[in-house]
Design a protein around this motif. Structure first.
Motif, PDB file in Angstrom:
ATOM      1  N   LYS A 188     -93.317  59.826  11.084  1.00  0.00           N
ATOM      2  CA  LYS A 188     -92.824  59.024  12.431  1.00  0.00           C
ATOM      3  C   LYS A 188     -93.547  57.625  12.490  1.00  0.00           C
ATOM      4  O   LYS A 188     -94.851  57.627  11.903  1.00  0.00           O
ATOM      5  CB  LYS A 188     -93.188  59.811  13.699  1.00  0.00           C
ATOM      6  CG  LYS A 188     -94.394  60.124  14.103  1.00  0.00           C
ATOM      7  CD  LYS A 188     -94.297  60.718  15.581  1.00  0.00           C
ATOM      8  CE  LYS A 188     -95.596  61.055  16.064  1.00  0.00           C
ATOM      9  NZ  LYS A 188     -95.555  61.989  17.436  1.00  0.00           N
ATOM     10  N   ALA A 209     -86.835  56.486  19.461  1.00  0.00           N
ATOM     11  CA  ALA A 209     -87.624  57.801  19.494  1.00  0.00           C
ATOM     12  C   ALA A 209     -86.342  58.722  19.765  1.00  0.00           C
ATOM     13  O   ALA A 209     -85.588  58.380  20.881  1.00  0.00           O
ATOM     14  CB  ALA A 209     -88.631  57.994  20.486  1.00  0.00           C
ATOM     15  N   PRO A 218     -88.494  58.698  13.999  1.00  0.00           N
ATOM     16  CA  PRO A 218     -88.608  59.147  12.546  1.00  0.00           C
ATOM     17  C   PRO A 218     -88.325  57.871  11.636  1.00  0.00           C
ATOM     18  O   PRO A 218     -87.585  56.862  11.970  1.00  0.00           O
ATOM     19  CB  PRO A 218     -87.560  60.256  12.349  1.00  0.00           C
ATOM     20  CG  PRO A 218     -87.003  60.478  13.712  1.00  0.00           C
ATOM     21  CD  PRO A 218     -87.100  59.289  14.576  1.00  0.00           C
TER      22      PRO A 218
END
Ligand code: AMP
Ligand code: MG
Length: 417
Positions: free
Chosen positions: A57, A85, A106
């Motif tokens: 992330k 997010a 991600p």
């Protein structure tokens, strides 16, 4: 007649403590909802149920890109999508491309670095200009960097504080396995003892022991029942004891355990199932201490004098409560210090005297609190440690190194605010 001829050999304090701990059962296991777990003690190791973070992330708001694209001078990349997010990227980032990305989102396939938005300039629609060389891995947390699935994140025995609560929440540990707090009841005995709100009549004294012991127990295990004051009557004491022994893991009496004609506790509670393990130990203050069991209940009789009661609670009762709660260390910390000021007197029993420990450039020093003996609760409250004088040994003199037991709850006076 008071007979001293065959005075029994008193049990040393350390044997009394070992005996009590030997009779103290291991803690009970329980479960509490996560939001009520703070202050509890973990009864089992807690493992992560997944990799943390669970995906690669971004740690910044910016652009995910291929680091190699930024190796030369300024570069302009095509922005192929925006990843917030909670979203899943839909496209691989190819050479010459970037994806706008927000903190916690991600990383898309193909990207190996993030450049923070402050280092970029948005050009015409769909393009971004980057003037810095971005190293591989920049602002990216790899999946599983903080914990791998199955890793122990908290050990059994940990006291649950706010940081541990966060870890428990992050790995989905709810309900939380904890050690159940022991159920403790405190009784005071004495015909002369009146409640704090009452002005004592002739010969009477306010009950300071119940509030003091209840406060110590509440501090150490979270909750306590104050059973109030029992008159010096075997029937009254025995009746209250019988009920309490059925309901509590630990019952603490104060007063009524010395050698006086109205010291009835040991005898009165026998009929309620109390089996004595020891009575009287070699310590000052605290010689009259009574200990035994009534089925699974631990029973303590502490002296009525307020300082004796406080000191024997700290040295003897508290370690048992720590063990029953699954907490470590069982004992108060000890600190070595150099004695300053007036020296104490040596006696055959081990002594614990209220004193003030202070830090200094050459280590800790300790000074006795001037006091009037074991009823002087005001002087006791002015100390932060107990100065330990081993039994039989010579009394220490000013300049000697001595051991102290830290009993203060607020250690800012010792270790600085
Ligand atoms: P005892 O251990 O019952 O002989 O009591 C010793 C001394 O402690 C006596 O002077 C009592 O009046 C005093 N005392 C006993 N219980 C308490 C109490 N709950 N609070 C304050 N002083 C007490
Ligand atoms: Mg009494």
């Amino acid at each position: 007649m008071l007979a001293f001829m065959h005075a029994p050999k008193l049990m040393p304090l350390e044997d009394a403590i070992t005996t009590v701990l030997g009779e103290t059962p291991d803690p009970r296991k329980a479960e509490v909802p996560l939001e009520q777990s703070v202050g509890g003690v973990l009864a089992a190791d807690v493992r992560s149920d997944m990799d943390m973070p669970p995906f690669r992330k971004s740690m910044m708001d910016g652009y995910a890109l291929r680091a190699a694209d930024t190796a030369g001078s300024a570069v302009v990349l095509d922005v192929v999508e925006t990843i917030h997010a909670g979203m899943v990227p839909t496209a691989e980032v190819l050479p010459g491309q970037a994806a706008a990305i927000m903190t916690g989102a991600p990383l898309p396939e193909g990207a190996d670095a993030v450049v923070m938005v402050e280092r970029t300039e948005r050009e015409a629609e769909g393009r971004v200009r980057i003037d810095v060389a971005v190293p591989v891995g920049n602002h990216i947390v790899p999946a599983g960097e903080d914990a791998r699935c199955g890793d122990v994140v908290l050990r059994a025995g940990t006291r649950i504080g706010p940081a541990a609560v966060a870890s428990l929440a992050a790995v989905g540990c709810d309900p939380v396995p904890v050690f159940g707090a022991p159920r403790v009841c405190v009784f005071t005995t004495g015909d002369e003892v009146v409640p704090p709100w009452k002005k004592p009549g002739p010969g009477c004294i306010r009950n300071s022991n119940s509030p003091m012991l209840a406060a110590r127990v509440a501090r150490d295990v979270g909750a306590v029942r104050d059973g109030g004051v029992l008159v010096d009557d075997a029937g009254a004491i025995g009746g209250a004891a019988a009920k309490a022994f059925r309901e509590y893991d630990v019952v603490v009496f104060t007063g009524g355990v010395s050698m006086g004609e109205k010291d009835l506790v040991a005898e009165a509670i026998r009929g309620a199932g109390f089996a004595e393990v020891f009575h009287q130990i070699s310590v000052k203050p605290g010689k009259p201490v009574l200990f035994g069991k009534a089925k699974g209940t631990l029973v303590f009789g502490l002296p009525g004098n307020p300082v004796s009661s406080a000191v024997t609670y700290e040295l003897i009762v508290r370690p048992a409560l720590m063990k029953l709660s699954g907490r470590t260390p069982l004992h108060r910390p000890q600190v070595s210090a150099v004695l300053e000021g007036p020296a104490p007197r040596a006696i055959p029993r081990e002594q614990y005297l209220p004193a003030v420990l202070s830090p200094g450039p050459a280590g800790f020093s300790v000074r006795l609190v001037p006091w009037n003996g074991s009823a002087d609760l005001f002087s006791f409250a002015a100390g932060n440690v107990l100065l330990r004088i081993p039994r039989g040994g010579p009394a220490p003199e000013a300049g000697d190194r001595v051991m102290t037991v830290v009993v203060a709850d607020d250690v800012s006076s010792i270790f600085g605010a």
